[in-house]
Every structure is written in structure tokens, then in C-alpha cells.
Design a protein around this motif. Structure first.
Motif, PDB file in Angstrom:
ATOM      1  N   GLN A 148       6.189   8.224  29.958  1.00  0.00           N
ATOM      2  CA  GLN A 148       6.940   9.483  29.957  1.00  0.00           C
ATOM      3  C   GLN A 148       6.494  10.422  28.843  1.00  0.00           C
ATOM      4  OE1 GLN A 148      11.040   8.261  29.893  1.00  0.00           O
ATOM      5  NE2 GLN A 148      10.906   7.270  31.887  1.00  0.00           N
TER       6      GLN A 148
ATOM      7  N   ALA B 135       5.354  14.170  29.496  1.00  0.00           N
ATOM      8  CA  ALA B 135       5.862  15.320  28.743  1.00  0.00           C
ATOM      9  C   ALA B 135       4.715  16.207  28.267  1.00  0.00           C
ATOM     10  CB  ALA B 135       6.693  14.844  27.554  1.00  0.00           C
TER      11      ALA B 135
ATOM     12  N   TRP C 277      11.538  19.572  33.756  1.00  0.00           N
ATOM     13  CA  TRP C 277      11.945  19.198  32.401  1.00  0.00           C
ATOM     14  C   TRP C 277      13.235  18.375  32.432  1.00  0.00           C
ATOM     15  CZ3 TRP C 277      16.369  20.124  29.593  1.00  0.00           C
ATOM     16  CH2 TRP C 277      16.314  19.797  28.233  1.00  0.00           C
ATOM     17  N   ALA C 278      14.231  18.839  33.202  1.00  0.00           N
ATOM     18  CA  ALA C 278      15.525  18.147  33.247  1.00  0.00           C
ATOM     19  C   ALA C 278      15.377  16.752  33.859  1.00  0.00           C
ATOM     20  CB  ALA C 278      16.524  18.978  34.054  1.00  0.00           C
TER      21      ALA C 278
ATOM     22  N   ARG D 185      13.846  14.330  31.313  1.00  0.00           N
ATOM     23  CA  ARG D 185      14.830  13.880  30.337  1.00  0.00           C
ATOM     24  C   ARG D 185      15.752  12.825  30.946  1.00  0.00           C
ATOM     25  NH1 ARG D 185      13.660  14.261  25.467  1.00  0.00           N
ATOM     26  NH2 ARG D 185      15.881  14.102  24.926  1.00  0.00           N
ATOM     27  N   THR D 186      16.138  13.011  32.192  1.00  0.00           N
ATOM     28  CA  THR D 186      17.003  12.042  32.860  1.00  0.00           C
ATOM     29  C   THR D 186      16.304  10.701  33.009  1.00  0.00           C
ATOM     30  OG1 THR D 186      18.095  13.833  34.079  1.00  0.00           O
ATOM     31  CG2 THR D 186      18.360  11.604  34.936  1.00  0.00           C
TER      32      THR D 186
ATOM     33  N   ARG E 257      14.033   9.487  31.072  1.00  0.00           N
ATOM     34  CA  ARG E 257      13.978   8.843  29.763  1.00  0.00           C
ATOM     35  C   ARG E 257      15.311   8.164  29.438  1.00  0.00           C
ATOM     36  NH1 ARG E 257      11.839   8.290  24.811  1.00  0.00           N
ATOM     37  NH2 ARG E 257      13.218   8.452  23.018  1.00  0.00           N
ATOM     38  N   TRP E 258      16.419   8.866  29.630  1.00  0.00           N
ATOM     39  CA  TRP E 258      17.730   8.274  29.336  1.00  0.00           C
ATOM     40  C   TRP E 258      17.973   7.042  30.211  1.00  0.00           C
ATOM     41  CZ3 TRP E 258      19.844  13.863  29.713  1.00  0.00           C
ATOM     42  CH2 TRP E 258      19.619  14.530  28.491  1.00  0.00           C
TER      43      TRP E 258
END
Length: 390
Positions: A253, A257, A286-287, A290-291, A293-294
């Protein structure tokens, strides 16, 4: 899981960052096969291989690290844009499998060499007609005599880095006439067998050739290199695949990025970012990243879930494909042109975005196609009726 980096993790991050900055300078230009092997040995010499190995059975020359420390190392390695790892198969797939299913002799023989970066491995799973449906494989391993080992005949395909590997861990059918996942065994096979093992690189449409066809024509495997017992190969192989998407997903990831940042920069330079639909697509990429990754951080701290790897693969496969498509869109007509003027005898070349776009077309196929991942989730997680199989 409350996943936070503490003071010890940040100290480890500074150590990793300093080591990479110092050692990458000497190896940055060494992109040849010998240079990449030298880099693996450099990593091994300073204990950076095998940070996440279970130390229950002892140590093998690698340093210890918590789960957070493993994440720190993987992320710093990706941020430093260090060379792609040749030792991934041995370090992250085979080694944990030997720690879980191998015997003491197998661990003593193979783990130290992997930890030193001295022996490289490839994975012999997929075959023509047995890719995502691995249970239909036909490669056969026949006993050569009482305790004498196995003679292997068959073909594997899409074998990453087989042309550089010293060993191959493979799944073969050891019970004649067996079907599906029955009668399979997990074997460790030396690749240096001229006349018995042939490796043919597969040229991809991106121009790269990291995948290979591998032909086994009576190749030998020692009886002591059978892992988990004869006929138990499916269980061993599935456990190995369950380890395929762990800490390394977070490092992947970081690379994603960097690619997204580059596409955003291109969109600003070309003016494509001013177009509302394109801007919306960039924000969504982008969103979603991030999801992912979490979600990856969350699942690292949980008990192994049969559906988690499949869900993660579905998410990042299509995400990366859409990013490749978006890179072409923001470049406009320039995306259809090569970076150099063509002339007779000159090889066709691609720039980074074109190569990314073409390679990403396979993201929803390799490592288990999207269709197979959805079937895994449906059957093993949701408990839906199984698809009929021959």
C-alpha cells in the motif's frame, strides 16, 4: 486491535531508516540479477530477513521484532524504494510454513540459508488448466523406491522468479488416480537439475518477463524434503497461502500511495484535475486506499479469518486496475505514445504509467482470480451452497 506505534517502534523505525539510507547507496544501481542477489545477502548479513518468524523452534540468524516492528520495517523499506525482493517466497511463505509443518531437520537445513539471503525460492502451484482452481493440478511425484525420494513429472506456469531460484516448493500428486485435493504432497525441489528441469520465461505485454513456465521431466526430490507427510499437501499449501497477505500488504500500500501521488501530480500538470469527474475519481482512489490500510491494520491483530485474505485481494486488485486506467485518462492522447521515437531495429519501450496500466490488467487474475475469491467468501464465510464440481 488498538494498533499504535510506541517509542520502541519509533526507535526501530529510525534504525531501519538509517540502515536503508546507508546501504541503499551502494546497491541502488545494482539492478542486475547478481546485484539483486548481493542485496539479499546484505539484508541477511545484518539480520533484516525473517523478522516475523516464530522463534519457538529457535533462531536462524535473524533479529526479533514485534508485529508493529515488522510493519515499521515493511513500510520503511517501501518508502525508501528499495529493490524488489527476490527472497519474498522463501522468507514470507516457505519459512513460516516450515516452522508450522516442517520437521527439525528441514528447519535446520533451509531456514538459516533463507535468513542469510543465500538461497532463493519459487512457488510451484499453478499449472495450465489449474490456476485459481489449484485442486485440479496434474503434476505427479512417484516414489523411486523405499525411502529413495520422488521423481517429478509435469508443468508449472506463472512461476515468479523461477529463472533465478535455487529451490522450488511445489504441490504434486503422489497418489495415482486421486482427485481434487486428495493425494497431494508438498515437496522441496532443487532447481539445479539440467535436463530434468527446464525454465522458460513468459514475456508479458508490459515487456517484463518475471513469470515462467517450468517443465519437470523426472526431476528428483529427496524423501527428507517432503513437508507435512505424504498426502497432506493440500493442508500445508492452503496454510501457506493464508500467510501470503499479511504485513507485506501494508508495504504494498505504500507503493500504491506513491503511484497515486504521481497520478495526482500528472492530473494537475495536464489540467485533468479541473474536470469534476476526474477529480472525484482521484478523491475516491485516495479514500479507498486509506480504508484498505485501516482494514489491513485491523486484520493483522485478529485471529486468522478464511475470508480476510480474499476480501483484501478483491479490494486492492480492482483498486490498482482503476488507478492504471486513471493514469491513462489524465495523460490524454499522450498515453497512447511511446516515450521514444520508433525506428527500425529499436525495441518498443513503455514509460512507467503505460507499464503500470498494462501490468495491472492481471491484478484481478493472478494470486487467485476475483471469481475464485468471491467463491471462497461465499462458501467459507457466508456458508452458501458450494458450486457443483466435476
Amino acid at each position: 486491535m488498538d494498533f499504535a506505534f510506541g517509542p520502541e517502534d519509533e526507535a526501530f523505525r529510525r534504525e531501519a531508516r538509517a540502515w536503508l539510507a546507508e546501504n541503499l547507496t551502494a546497491h541502488r544501481a545494482a539492478d542486475s540479477a547478481p546485484g539483486r542477489r548481493a542485496w539479499e545477502r546484505r539484508l541477511g548479513a545484518d539480520g533484516w530477513i525473517g523478522l516475523g518468524w516464530d522463534r519457538t523452534h529457535g533462531t536462524y540468524g535473524n533479529r526479533a521484532a514485534t508485529l508493529a516492528g515488522q510493519v515499521v520495517w515493511a513500510e520503511e523499506y517501501a518508502r525508501a524504494q528499495a529493490p524488489a525482493r527476490l527472497g519474498h517466497m522463501g522468507e514470507n511463505l516457505l519459512a513460516p510454513t516450515l516452522l508450522a509443518h516442517g520437521d527439525a531437520n528441514q528447519r535446520r537445513r533451509f531456514l538459516p540459508a533463507i535468513a542469510r539471503g543465500e538461497e532463493l525460492w519459487c512457488q510451484g502451484y499453478s499449472e495450465p488448466g489449474a490456476g485459481s482452481d489449484l485442486a485440479s493440478l496434474r503434476t505427479a511425484a512417484v516414489r523411486t523406491g523405499a525411502g529413495g525420494g520422488y521423481r517429478i513429472t509435469g508443468q508449472k506456469i506463472w512461476t515468479s522468479h523461477a529463472h533465478e531460484a535455487d529451490w522450488c516448493f511445489l504441490l504434486a500428486r503422489t497418489t495415482e488416480g486421486s482427485h481434487r485435493h486428495h493425494g497431494l504432497s508438498f515437496l522441496l525441489v532443487p532447481m539445479d537439475q539440467p535436463g530434468r528441469i527446464e525454465v522458460r520465461p513468459i514475456r508479458q505485454m508490459s515487456g517484463d518477463a518475471d513469470f515462467n513456465e517450468v517443465f519437470f521431466d523426472g526431476a528428483d526430490a529427496h524423501a527428507d524434503h517432503l513437508v507435512g507427510g505424504e498426502g497432506n499437501g493440500w493442508r500445508v499449501a492452503m496454510d501457506l497461502l493464508g500467510r501470503e497477505r499479511g504485513v507485506s500488504t501494508l508495504a504494498q500500500q505504500i507503493g500504491f500511495a506513491a503511484e497515486l501521488t504521481h497520478v495526482i501530480r500528472l492530473a494537475l500538470e495536464t489540467g485533468a484535475a479541473a474536470e469534476p469527474v476526474t477529480r472525484d475519481r482521484l478523491v475516491r482512489q485516495w479514500a479507498e486506499l486509506r480504508t484498505m490500510r485501516w482494514n489491513a491494520l485491523r486484520t493483522l491483530g485478529e485471529a486468522r479469518d478464511a475470508g480476510a485474505p480474499s476480501a483484501a485481494k478483491l479490494l486492492w486488485g480492482r483498486w490498482h486496475q482503476r488507478l492504471g486506467e486513471l493514469a491513462m485518462q489524465v495523460r490524454g492522447r499522450a498515453a497512447t505514445l511511446g516515450p521514444y521515437d520508433w525506428s527500425p531495429g529499436r525495441p518498443y519501450e513503455l514509460d512507467a504509467e503505460q507499464r503500470q496500466f498494462l501490468f495491472s490488467r492481471a491484478d484481478t487474475i493472478y494470486g487467485g482470480s476475483d471469481e475464485i475469491q468471491r467463491t471462497v467468501i461465499a462458501e467459507r464465510v457466508l456458508g452458501l451452497p458450494k458450486e457443483p464440481r466435476p
